[in-house]
Structure formats: C-alpha cells, structure tokens
Scaffold this motif. Structure first.
Motif, mmCIF file in Angstrom:
data_model
loop_
_atom_site.group_PDB
_atom_site.id
_atom_site.type_symbol
_atom_site.label_atom_id
_atom_site.label_comp_id
_atom_site.label_asym_id
_atom_site.label_seq_id
_atom_site.Cartn_x
_atom_site.Cartn_y
_atom_site.Cartn_z
ATOM 1 N N LEU A 42 69.447 15.130 31.416
ATOM 2 C CA LEU A 42 68.475 16.147 31.814
ATOM 3 C C LEU A 42 67.794 15.725 33.106
ATOM 4 N N ARG A 43 67.299 16.701 33.823
ATOM 5 C CA ARG A 43 66.550 16.411 35.041
ATOM 6 C C ARG A 43 65.357 15.531 34.702
ATOM 7 N N LEU A 48 68.835 30.250 35.527
ATOM 8 C CA LEU A 48 69.869 30.018 36.533
ATOM 9 C C LEU A 48 70.438 28.605 36.494
ATOM 10 N N HIS A 49 69.572 27.617 36.237
ATOM 11 C CA HIS A 49 70.009 26.229 36.394
ATOM 12 C C HIS A 49 69.982 25.398 35.126
ATOM 13 N N GLY A 50 69.330 25.878 34.074
ATOM 14 C CA GLY A 50 69.223 25.075 32.874
ATOM 15 C C GLY A 50 68.436 23.814 33.128
ATOM 16 N N ALA A 84 73.467 19.227 37.690
ATOM 17 C CA ALA A 84 73.551 20.575 38.263
ATOM 18 C C ALA A 84 72.143 21.080 38.556
ATOM 19 N N GLY A 85 71.355 20.249 39.165
ATOM 20 C CA GLY A 85 69.939 20.539 39.365
ATOM 21 C C GLY A 85 69.665 21.682 40.318
ATOM 22 N N ARG A 86 68.389 21.922 40.453
ATOM 23 C CA ARG A 86 67.917 23.064 41.203
ATOM 24 C C ARG A 86 68.386 23.027 42.657
ATOM 25 N N TRP A 87 68.435 21.787 43.167
ATOM 26 C CA TRP A 87 68.715 21.683 44.604
ATOM 27 C C TRP A 87 70.170 21.315 44.904
ATOM 28 N N ALA A 88 70.991 21.345 43.888
ATOM 29 C CA ALA A 88 72.415 21.057 44.111
ATOM 30 C C ALA A 88 73.025 22.162 44.962
ATOM 31 N N ALA A 116 70.795 17.541 34.804
ATOM 32 C CA ALA A 116 70.439 16.791 36.007
ATOM 33 C C ALA A 116 71.509 16.922 37.083
ATOM 34 N N LEU A 150 72.128 25.742 28.027
ATOM 35 C CA LEU A 150 70.915 24.928 28.090
ATOM 36 C C LEU A 150 70.963 23.957 29.268
ATOM 37 N N LEU A 151 72.125 23.351 29.491
ATOM 38 C CA LEU A 151 72.216 22.324 30.533
ATOM 39 C C LEU A 151 72.402 22.917 31.926
ATOM 40 N N HIS A 152 73.181 23.998 32.014
ATOM 41 C CA HIS A 152 73.562 24.467 33.350
ATOM 42 C C HIS A 152 73.081 25.867 33.697
ATOM 43 N N GLY A 153 72.622 26.630 32.713
ATOM 44 C CA GLY A 153 72.222 27.986 33.013
ATOM 45 C C GLY A 153 73.403 28.814 33.466
ATOM 46 N N PHE A 154 73.106 29.876 34.235
ATOM 47 C CA PHE A 154 74.170 30.785 34.642
ATOM 48 C C PHE A 154 74.383 30.796 36.155
ATOM 49 N N GLY A 155 73.641 29.949 36.859
ATOM 50 C CA GLY A 155 73.735 29.986 38.311
ATOM 51 C C GLY A 155 75.092 29.527 38.826
ATOM 52 N N ASP A 201 64.189 29.999 36.775
ATOM 53 C CA ASP A 201 64.801 28.703 37.096
ATOM 54 C C ASP A 201 65.624 28.196 35.917
#
Lengths: 200, 200
Positions: free
Chosen positions: B146-147, A188-190, A195-199, A193, B187-192, A185
DNA sequence: CGGAGTTGCAACACGTATGACGCATGTGAT
DNA sequence: ATCACATGCGTCATACGTGTTGCAACTCCG
C-alpha cells in the motif's frame, strides 16, 4: 381586487403549509436514517408536531416515504444534471458530480436509498441518473481516464458504494469537496503503492 | 449403563434440536435479508416449521436476531482467523481472507450487518476482527503493498464497503475466488488507466 | 370583530405481531 | 409396550402502530 387579496392570503397559508411539510420530511429523514422501523409517532416527535398533523399532510406511512423519495430524488437529479457537462474535461466533471451528489446524500441518505419506490416517476429518474452515470464513465474510458478493459457495471457499483460510504462515514471534519477528492482518487488509483497517484 | 444409554439418547435428541435450530437460523437469514421487517410467521414458514416452534427455540424475536448475529459472527471470525497468517506474503493473505469472508457474507449478509448486537460478545468479536483487518493493512503498508501515505481507516472502510457490494451483487456466475480477485485488484489499483494493474 | 385555515389533543376502531398456553400426535430409545 | 421429547395446532391475552374523527384554541387577514 378580492382576487388579489385572496391570492395573497392563500399564498401566505400555502407557504406555511410548505414549511410544515419540509419540517416533517427533514425530521423523517433524520428518524428513519437512524431506525428504518421507526413509528410515525417518533417522526412527529422529531418534527415537533403532533402525530395527527403528520397524518393530515401524508395520508399514510407509505405516502410519507414516497414523498421523501420523490423529494430526495429530485435533489439527486438536480445535483447530477447541474454538474454534468460534456464540454469540461472528464476529471473535472467527475469531481463536480461526486461533490454535488455527496452534498445531497449526506442530508438525504435514507430517502435516496429508496430507489425502488411505488412512485414510477422516482424509479424513472433513478434509472435516468444511472444512465448519466454510465455515460460519464463511458466517456471517461474513451478519454483514457479509465482502463480500456474496465467493467463499467462494476465501476458504477463501486462508485455508488464509495459514495454511500463517504456520505455515511464519520468525517465531520471534511467537506463535500474534500470527500469527493479522496473518493475519486480511490476510485481511479486504489491504495496500491506501485500504481500510485503520480505514476505515469 | 443407564448413564451411557441416556447420554446416547440425549446426544441424539440434541443433534435433532441443533438441526432444527440451524434450519430456523438459515430460514431467518433468507427471510430477513429480503425483508428486515418480516414477521416470525414468515420465518417459520420459510423454515417449514410452526411459529410456536420458533418461539420455543428463541424466547423472543430479539433473541432470534441475536442468535443469528452470534452464529454469523462466529463464522466470520473463523473465516478471517483461518486465512490470516503472518508467514505467507501479504497479497496471498489478503486474497485468502477476502475470499473466505465473501463465502460467509454471501450466505449471512443480513446477520453480519448486525454488528451492534445486544450480545456484548458479538460486538467484541467484531472489533477483534476489525483489529485483525487493521493489522493486515498495516503489514501491507509496511511491506510496500500500500502507499505509505494511505489512510488506513479509509482503506478499511473502503474494503468493508467493497466486500458488502461484492457479496450482495448479482454476480451469480462468479465464485468467491473470482470475486475476491476482482475486489482486491480494485482496492489496490482502482480503475485508472495510467496507474493500471501492470504499471511498474 | 368575524371568518378561514391550521394545529394540538383526546379518543376511537382496526389490524397485526408477539408471546404463552394446553393438548394431541409422532418418533426413537429402552 | 412404555417413556421422554419435540412438534404441530388451536387458542388466548396483550401491546403497538395505523388511520380517522370531533372539538377547542390559535393565528392571520380583511
């Protein structure tokens, strides 16, 4: 008949020897992971055997470390190969590979860090696994899981670094699957906020 | 009068001594970063001085390593404190702190890895900086960068790991600012792909 | 019981890193 | 020139890790 009995005998003894070797390798991992400059005496003590016994099984200190690297590298390759597949969806493969590698890395962190070994076979397998890793991320990118402009070398370096961090951290309450979930997680998502997991 | 002259004299000599100490510390960093088990002889050779001179400045090997840790830790704290501010927007602060720390870490990677030093002052400063780091991420989360459900301990561990990776990597073509930009983005966005940099 | 195999223990030789000397030399200030 | 100080060089003692060897004791199997 004499042959069969002899074989049984030898097999039994070899089994004992193998067990001793395993004990020493595991003790060496525990010892060196705490202090890479530890002496053979400390390794022997951790293994519960005499120092001479260690020297009987491994002709030199380098030979012991080489054996550790070879052992861990084999487990490492097995962990990757047994989970890697081109049939399952990429996210599933990524998670399974990660969890399997974490399982090995948690127990063999020091030995696995010796990627540059005097044994060319170890270096070969490591670069082979690295190739598998690159292949996996290439497929992930082609499948749209990774950004099209992702620098795959940087992706792999971050992935390795996260595995190292996850395996050496103080997360005794999390198992390999939970660690892998969090790791993937993050990869992929860092933590951002927007660009969160569920975006979507 | 005799006093003033003496003071000038002493100042001059002290300046020479300080320069020698700096030379040795820098040589020790270069040497130990390549081989942590290097001997004092190798350090002296890298510094271009005799081994006895090293022993004159540092009473023991441990004292030398402690001095390296103390020196690097001071630079580390300066790098963070000079960039940290509560007035600028959090993303700006995050980038500046990261770039500053990378500049120090690139040159003092080995010394900075010795966070557990015999010198309690070093440990204190390290934990102090760690506190600043946690504070920064808490502000980042409160500011919506951040989330809301981000595990700040895990965030910090990943942040440290990324700094280590970015500083030790083979990116001689990238300067500290470029490295920091890539690091913070990761860190903020990852690679997704679905949660990319420009997602809203 | 007798033999093969392994281990622990003690001792040894060897190399190397460490730390502490004393002494001669060179340099800069007075 | 003279003094203070730092350095280089050679030397020394010491400790530690490594690797080897011989010997006695133990276990397992036939």
């Amino acid at each position: 008949m004499g042959q069969r009995c002899s074989l049984v005998h030898v097999t039994k003894l070899r089994s004992d020897t193998e067990r001793t070797v395993r004990t020493i390798l595991e003790a060496a991992e525990r010892t060196f992971s705490r202090n890479p400059a530890a002496s053979m005496e400390q390794v022997a003590e951790a293994a519960g055997v005499a120092r001479t016994t260690v020297h009987r099984r491994f002709t030199s200190r380098d030979a012991l470390i080489d054996a550790m690297a070879a052992w861990a590298t084999r487990r490492f390759a097995e962990a990757v190969e047994s989970a890697y597949t081109t049939t399952a969806p990429v996210p599933v493969t990524l998670h399974q590979v990660t969890a399997n590698v974490l399982r090995v890395k948690i127990d063999w962190g020091y030995a696995m860090s010796r990627t540059t070994s005097r044994d060319p076979e170890v270096a070969r397998v490591h670069s082979e696994v690295r190739g598998r890793c690159d292949e996996m991320f290439r497929r992930a990118r082609d499948a749209g899981l990774l950004r099209a402009d992702a620098d795959l070398d940087w992706v792999r370096r971050v992935y390795y670094a996260l595995i190292h961090e996850a395996a050496t951290g103080p997360d005794e309450d999390l198992d390999a699957d939970a660690l892998a979930t969090r790791l993937v997680d993050t990869l992929l998502h860092g933590f951002g906020a927007s660009a969160g997991r569920w975006a979507m």
